[in-house]
Design an enzyme around this catalytic site. Structure first.
Site, short mmCIF file in Angstrom:
data_model
loop_
_atom_site.label_atom_id
_atom_site.label_comp_id
_atom_site.label_asym_id
_atom_site.label_seq_id
_atom_site.Cartn_x
_atom_site.Cartn_y
_atom_site.Cartn_z
N GLY A 25 18.63 -18.62 43.88
CA GLY A 25 18.90 -19.43 45.05
C GLY A 25 18.62 -18.68 46.34
O GLY A 25 18.10 -19.24 47.31
N ASN A 42 30.19 -23.77 48.67
CA ASN A 42 30.59 -22.90 47.57
C ASN A 42 32.00 -22.37 47.70
O ASN A 42 32.57 -21.89 46.72
CB ASN A 42 29.59 -21.74 47.40
CG ASN A 42 29.33 -21.01 48.68
OD1 ASN A 42 29.00 -21.60 49.70
ND2 ASN A 42 29.48 -19.70 48.66
N GLN A 54 25.11 -25.33 44.38
CA GLN A 54 26.39 -25.68 43.76
C GLN A 54 26.42 -27.11 43.23
O GLN A 54 27.36 -27.48 42.54
CB GLN A 54 27.55 -25.47 44.75
CG GLN A 54 27.78 -24.01 45.15
CD GLN A 54 28.34 -23.15 44.01
OE1 GLN A 54 28.79 -23.65 42.98
NE2 GLN A 54 28.30 -21.84 44.19
N SER A 72 19.62 -22.95 41.46
CA SER A 72 19.76 -21.62 40.85
C SER A 72 20.18 -21.77 39.39
O SER A 72 20.97 -22.66 39.06
CB SER A 72 20.80 -20.83 41.63
OG SER A 72 21.08 -19.62 40.97
N GLY A 73 19.68 -20.87 38.54
CA GLY A 73 19.93 -20.98 37.10
C GLY A 73 21.34 -20.61 36.66
O GLY A 73 21.89 -21.22 35.76
N HIS A 74 21.93 -19.60 37.32
CA HIS A 74 23.17 -19.08 36.74
C HIS A 74 24.41 -19.89 37.08
O HIS A 74 25.51 -19.57 36.63
CB HIS A 74 23.35 -17.58 37.09
CG HIS A 74 23.66 -17.28 38.51
ND1 HIS A 74 24.88 -16.83 38.91
CD2 HIS A 74 22.91 -17.35 39.64
CE1 HIS A 74 24.86 -16.61 40.22
NE2 HIS A 74 23.67 -16.92 40.68
N THR A 103 4.63 -11.62 38.75
CA THR A 103 4.67 -12.17 37.39
C THR A 103 5.98 -12.91 37.18
O THR A 103 7.05 -12.40 37.51
CB THR A 103 4.53 -11.02 36.35
OG1 THR A 103 3.32 -10.32 36.64
CG2 THR A 103 4.50 -11.55 34.94
N CYS A 153 30.23 -13.29 47.07
CA CYS A 153 29.59 -12.37 48.01
C CYS A 153 30.59 -11.82 49.01
O CYS A 153 30.37 -10.77 49.60
CB CYS A 153 28.45 -13.03 48.76
SG CYS A 153 28.22 -14.73 48.41
C1 LIG Z 1 25.55 -22.41 48.02
C2 LIG Z 1 24.82 -21.23 47.47
N1 LIG Z 1 23.57 -20.98 47.88
C3 LIG Z 1 22.86 -19.94 47.41
C4 LIG Z 1 23.39 -19.09 46.49
C5 LIG Z 1 22.57 -17.93 46.00
O1 LIG Z 1 22.08 -18.16 44.70
P1 LIG Z 1 21.66 -16.92 43.78
O2 LIG Z 1 22.92 -16.27 43.33
O3 LIG Z 1 20.90 -17.57 42.65
O4 LIG Z 1 20.80 -16.04 44.59
C6 LIG Z 1 24.71 -19.28 46.04
C7 LIG Z 1 25.33 -18.35 45.08
O5 LIG Z 1 26.51 -18.26 44.96
C8 LIG Z 1 25.43 -20.40 46.53
O6 LIG Z 1 26.68 -20.64 46.15
#
Ligand SMILES: Cc1ncc(COP(=O)(O)O)c(C=O)c1O
Length: 377
Positions: A71, A151, A181, A201-203, A239, A324
């Site tokens: 993301g 988030n 999210q 985002s994948g995770h 890659t 974060c």
């Molecule tokens: C709203 C939002 N944007 C972006 C991201 C960043 O994504 P990534 O962890 O895949 O870099 C997050 C990750 O917590 C998020 O909550």
């Protein structure tokens, strides 16, 4: 000790089938998708399948999906890429005060390059005023970037209304939505919502870390932020992360948005009912109609951090805010923007659910919160 994982906004546990698929891609499908031989074609198939599945979920074309390292990179590419390409159209950009740092920091970089950025203020739930958004869009505005589901607070911006306002005011202004999210939990529809760029985002969907994607509407131009071999149609050289992309495939298949959302809604309701048993003052920071999977609550006068660690000792994992922020001493910019007092911010915890959580886990968590509040505070 049983593990109760309630930090699903930070990351989710990869599904067993995700891990299986990644192992397959690492052991058999290890070719470089750019290679012309069969090994390359095998690897390319993972890319094709994942791209098609993401596109299907968004109701867009597969060639509008670009893989990134997550993301963060997709947000950087969308925002900096659009601003740099369209700088001749104008120098004005709009975002909100409650974005993820990958969005906010991208705008800070652009400010350093002479762009003018409007950071829209929010109400106590982290939601912008649509009138204020309309008032701020000018002939010079080249991009508006808005978070869909916050988030930290779980508040949900109305993408459809926002898209309409932007395009009515200036049809050339691009609309980027950070849907990290919401993807996988909300049925997203960029075309209907007039979104030009959308981040996933994948995770956050039980997929791998280090993989994400950007939807770029056909015709929208971006300046690549990373140059090299010209992968992803010159938009994102390097890659491709084939195991990560392969791992996305089962994650994309695992849940139907509406069903998952109903389950998450029940868990949220159960947690909120459980809060009535808490013997201390509790403030729910999330809006009543917030996203089902994110709940922000505060215990004024209590240190959220201490509570988190004491719950961890019982096998319960949750967080103070976003992942974060939790390692930095700085107070959450989102909670500040929502107008929480210092005391409230210090006493905030975030609970975020996944489909694997149960009501029993929630009951136990509530019981433990009560116990810890008695012992420590
Ligand atoms: C709203 C939002 N944007 C972006 C991201 C960043 O994504 P990534 O962890 O895949 O870099 C997050 C990750 O917590 C998020 O909550």
């Amino acid at each position: 000790m049983k593990e109760i994982y309630l930090d699903n906004s930070a990351t989710t546990k990869p599904l067993p089938e995700v891990i299986q698929k990644m192992i397959e891609a690492l052991t058999e499908g290890y070719g470089n998708p750019s290679s012309l031989h069969n090994k390359g074609l095998e690897a390319e198939k993972y890319l094709k399948t994942a791209r098609e599945k993401i596109a299907k979920k968004l109701g867009v074309q597969p060639d509008e999906i670009y893989f990134t390292s997550g993301g963060t990179e997709a947000n950087n590419l969308a925002i900096k890429g659009a601003a740099c390409h369209y700088r001749n159209r104008g120098k004005h950009l709009i975002t909100t005060a409650v974005e993820h740092p990958s969005v906010l920091e991208s705008f800070r970089v652009l400010e350093g390059e002479g762009f003018e950025v409007t950071y829209l203020k929010t109400d106590k739930y982290g939601l912008i005023s649509l009138d204020e958004l309309r008032d701020n869009i000018t002939e010079e505005t080249i991009l508006v970037s808005i978070i869909h589901v916050n988030n930290e607070l779980g508040s949900v911006h109305d993408l459809e209304k926002i898209g309409r306002i932007i395009k009515e005011k200036n049809k050339n202004t691009l609309f980027h939505a950070d849907c990290v999210q919401s993807f996988g939990k909300f049925a997203l529809n960029p075309e209907k919502n007039l979104i030009d760029l959308l981040t996933i985002s994948g995770h956050k969907i039980h997929g791998p870390k280090g993989i994400g994607a950007l939807y770029r509407k056909k015709g929208v131009q971006l300046k690549a932020q990373q140059v090299g071999g010209g992968q992803e149609k010159n938009l994102r050289s390097g890659t491709e992360n084939v195991p990560g992309i392969a791992g996305l495939i089962p994650a994309l298949d695992a849940f139907e948005e509406n069903q998952l959302y109903e389950k998450l809604k029940k868990l949220r309701k159960h947690f909120l009912e459980g809060l009535e048993k808490i013997k201390r003052r509790v403030i729910v920071n999330s809006p009543p109609d917030g996203a089902a999977h994110i709940l922000s609550i505060s215990f004024p006068g209590i240190k959220g951090e201490v509570l988190i660690h004491s719950l961890e000792a019982e096998g319960i994992y949750l967080s103070t805010g976003s992942a974060c922020h939790s390692r930095s001493r700085e107070k959450s910019h989102v909670l500040k923007a929502a107008g929480l007092t210092e005391e409230q911010i210090d006493g905030t915890i975030r609970i975020s659910f996944s489909s694997f959580n149960t009501e029993e886990e929630i009951d136990y968590t509530i019981e433990m919160i009560n116990k810890k509040l008695e012992i420590f505070f």
